[in-house]
Design an enzyme around this catalytic site. Structure first.
Site, mmCIF file in Angstrom:
data_model
loop_
_atom_site.group_PDB
_atom_site.id
_atom_site.type_symbol
_atom_site.label_atom_id
_atom_site.label_comp_id
_atom_site.label_asym_id
_atom_site.label_seq_id
_atom_site.Cartn_x
_atom_site.Cartn_y
_atom_site.Cartn_z
ATOM 1 C CG HIS A 183 39.157 10.156 21.494
ATOM 2 N ND1 HIS A 183 38.367 10.217 20.366
ATOM 3 C CD2 HIS A 183 38.984 11.334 22.130
ATOM 4 C CE1 HIS A 183 37.749 11.388 20.329
ATOM 5 N NE2 HIS A 183 38.094 12.089 21.391
ATOM 6 C CG HIS A 204 39.734 14.464 25.533
ATOM 7 N ND1 HIS A 204 40.373 15.330 24.691
ATOM 8 C CD2 HIS A 204 38.739 13.913 24.777
ATOM 9 C CE1 HIS A 204 39.811 15.307 23.496
ATOM 10 N NE2 HIS A 204 38.829 14.456 23.512
ATOM 11 C CD GLU A 213 40.866 13.305 19.344
ATOM 12 O OE1 GLU A 213 41.102 13.974 20.359
ATOM 13 O OE2 GLU A 213 40.238 13.749 18.367
ATOM 14 C CG ASP A 238 46.015 2.201 28.809
ATOM 15 O OD1 ASP A 238 45.161 2.550 27.966
ATOM 16 O OD2 ASP A 238 46.195 1.023 29.151
ATOM 17 C CG HIS A 239 42.192 1.814 30.948
ATOM 18 N ND1 HIS A 239 43.015 1.356 29.948
ATOM 19 C CD2 HIS A 239 41.077 1.046 30.884
ATOM 20 C CE1 HIS A 239 42.431 0.361 29.320
ATOM 21 N NE2 HIS A 239 41.239 0.160 29.858
#
Ligand code: NI
Length: 143
Positions: A43, A16, A128, A81-82
């Site tokens: 993260h 992100h 996070e 995810d990913h």
């Protein structure tokens, strides 16, 4: 009988950036720090989903944790995810990709599925980083 709280942990990693294009580079870096990096970063998130209820007489379970894990995987993990949270994740479109907004988005993705299983979602806890996490208990959204 009193409620018992039960929690399933899942993990995912995602990219992100926290950056407002209507702000200067200096202001972005001041407010968002390293998360403002133009060229993205990732993260390793750790997600805890807590459900409450009374244990079934037949199973002794509040909720089947294997089934809860499958709901989380299907409704959240497979979507994020990913992936890039800003670009790829439908339930985060148009929102700042903060951990707070992510926790609210995850709640909305799984709440109705948990109700279908007869459970009551009470908390989303999302790390996070090792040191930064949020907890969301539902209710009225901030905006
Ligand atoms: Ni970040």
């Amino acid at each position: 009988m009193k409620n018992i709280y039960i929690t399933r942990r899942e993990t995912f990693n995602a990219a992100h950036k926290l950056r407002r294009e209507d702000w200067s580079d200096e202001k972005n870096e001041l407010v968002f720090g390293k998360c403002a990096n133009k060229n993205w970063h990732g993260h390793n998130f750790e997600l805890f989903v807590t459900v409450k209820g009374v244990p079934s007489v037949d199973t002794g379970f509040v909720i089947n944790l294997k089934e809860l894990g499958e709901i989380i995987k299907k409704s959240v993990i497979e979507k994020i995810d990913h992936k890039n949270i800003n670009l790829d994740v439908d339930f985060m479109k148009g929102k700042m990709s903060s951990t707070e907004n992510l926790a609210i988005g995850i709640w909305k993705e799984i709440e109705h599925e948990i109700v279908k299983m007869g459970g009551e979602l009470v908390k989303i806890k999302l790390f996070e980083t090792e040191n930064n996490f949020v907890e969301y208990f539902g209710g009225k959204e901030p905006y």
